[in-house]
Design a protein around this motif. Sequence first.
Motif, short mmCIF file in Angstrom:
data_model
loop_
_atom_site.label_atom_id
_atom_site.label_comp_id
_atom_site.label_asym_id
_atom_site.label_seq_id
_atom_site.Cartn_x
_atom_site.Cartn_y
_atom_site.Cartn_z
N ASP A 11 9.40 3.84 12.43
CA ASP A 11 8.14 4.54 12.16
C ASP A 11 6.98 3.74 12.73
O ASP A 11 6.96 2.50 12.67
CB ASP A 11 7.95 4.76 10.67
N TYR A 61 13.42 -5.07 8.10
CA TYR A 61 12.49 -3.96 8.31
C TYR A 61 11.43 -3.97 7.21
O TYR A 61 11.77 -4.06 6.03
CB TYR A 61 13.26 -2.64 8.28
N ASN A 101 3.63 1.00 2.97
CA ASN A 101 3.13 2.01 2.04
C ASN A 101 1.63 2.16 2.27
O ASN A 101 0.87 1.23 2.05
CB ASN A 101 3.38 1.56 0.59
N LYS A 148 9.43 -2.43 1.05
CA LYS A 148 8.24 -1.59 1.04
C LYS A 148 7.05 -2.44 0.61
O LYS A 148 7.12 -3.11 -0.42
CB LYS A 148 8.42 -0.41 0.10
N TYR A 198 15.47 -3.34 3.61
CA TYR A 198 14.07 -3.19 3.97
C TYR A 198 13.19 -3.51 2.76
O TYR A 198 13.64 -3.47 1.62
CB TYR A 198 13.77 -1.79 4.49
N TRP A 240 15.41 4.76 9.42
CA TRP A 240 14.75 3.71 10.19
C TRP A 240 15.22 2.29 9.88
O TRP A 240 14.71 1.34 10.47
CB TRP A 240 13.23 3.79 10.00
N ASN A 241 16.19 2.11 9.01
CA ASN A 241 16.74 0.77 8.78
C ASN A 241 18.10 0.62 9.43
O ASN A 241 18.88 -0.24 9.05
CB ASN A 241 16.86 0.50 7.27
N TYR A 279 8.56 -1.71 5.62
CA TYR A 279 8.05 -0.35 5.52
C TYR A 279 6.66 -0.38 4.90
O TYR A 279 6.47 -0.92 3.81
CB TYR A 279 9.00 0.49 4.67
N ASP A 287 5.19 0.88 10.79
CA ASP A 287 6.03 -0.16 10.19
C ASP A 287 6.18 -1.35 11.14
O ASP A 287 5.75 -1.31 12.29
CB ASP A 287 7.40 0.40 9.83
#
Length: 310
Positions: free
Chosen positions: A104, A249, A253, A135, A133, A200-201, A251, A107
């Motif tokens: 994304d 990864y 928020n 967040k 991952y 996406w991971n 992510y 990210d």
Amino acid sequence: MIRRTDYQQSDIDLEVPLISIIVPVYQVKDYIDECLESLLRQTHTKLEIILVDDGSTDGSGEICDRYANRETRVQVLHQDNQGLSTARNAGLEFAKGEYVAFVDSDDVVLPDFIETLYELLDEYRADIAACVYVKCSTKKMGYIKRRLLRASTERYEHASIGGISKWCEKLKKRQELCMTSEEMLRRWHGKYKKWETVVWNKLYRRSIFEGGKEGILRFPVGWLHEDILSSHLFIANAERVVITRKTLYLYRNRIGSITNRGMTERLRNENLQAQRERMVFFKKRRYWRACLNLLVGYMLHVVWFWCKKR
């Protein structure tokens, strides 16, 4: 695992595959630079980075073009705004790599994201590799990334950063776990649900999308919950799946992202419909344990949505 430094240069040129990274881009001018810099710093350098500008009006498309003009590994597709699924599908049609990853555009990935997942696929002869991952908010992303980079030499440190839940700690004391796709599907939405639904991971063999038990696969167009409708099908088209405890990864928020939009009536209905369609898939295959897990999750969502409406 065999590290890249163990090869002679000529072996690298012959044996390291091209990997396509597909990045849908929409209204992310404040974040796209950080994302692309993390991709360009990958230790696996034989990449094509496909940026699919989905009709951005905030200057994101121009930033993509700027990167493409200075870096031969970056290619840009511009299209009218059609949504995330269409952008990913366009990237798949364009991709030339033997392996495919989705990132994304707001990210960030660690430098060994692609190399680690590729080595797992190679070592275990698997078709999909997945990582842990984290967040995090924009404010905390830099801090967490620095901690992860400092901890990269520690075998288990990755699994304890950024508030990752205890499910990761309960795995056997090995950094990777490999299972057949059927084993993973039978346990769906259970112990490994943190790895399952998001795309996406992961790193995929391109063949996953081009045919198998579920046929040729693409992301369902017009859905905001496209992962719920497609992730189990990708697994079903694989033979083996390998997962690692390493966090690779990050992510982001953020306000304005799809996952942080207000839950409208349409989104609630779409989410529940997607979950029902996924349960049909598992019921047909008599994966009863997974069906039970999904039913429990579905009922919890119904209750949660009802409480949010009050």
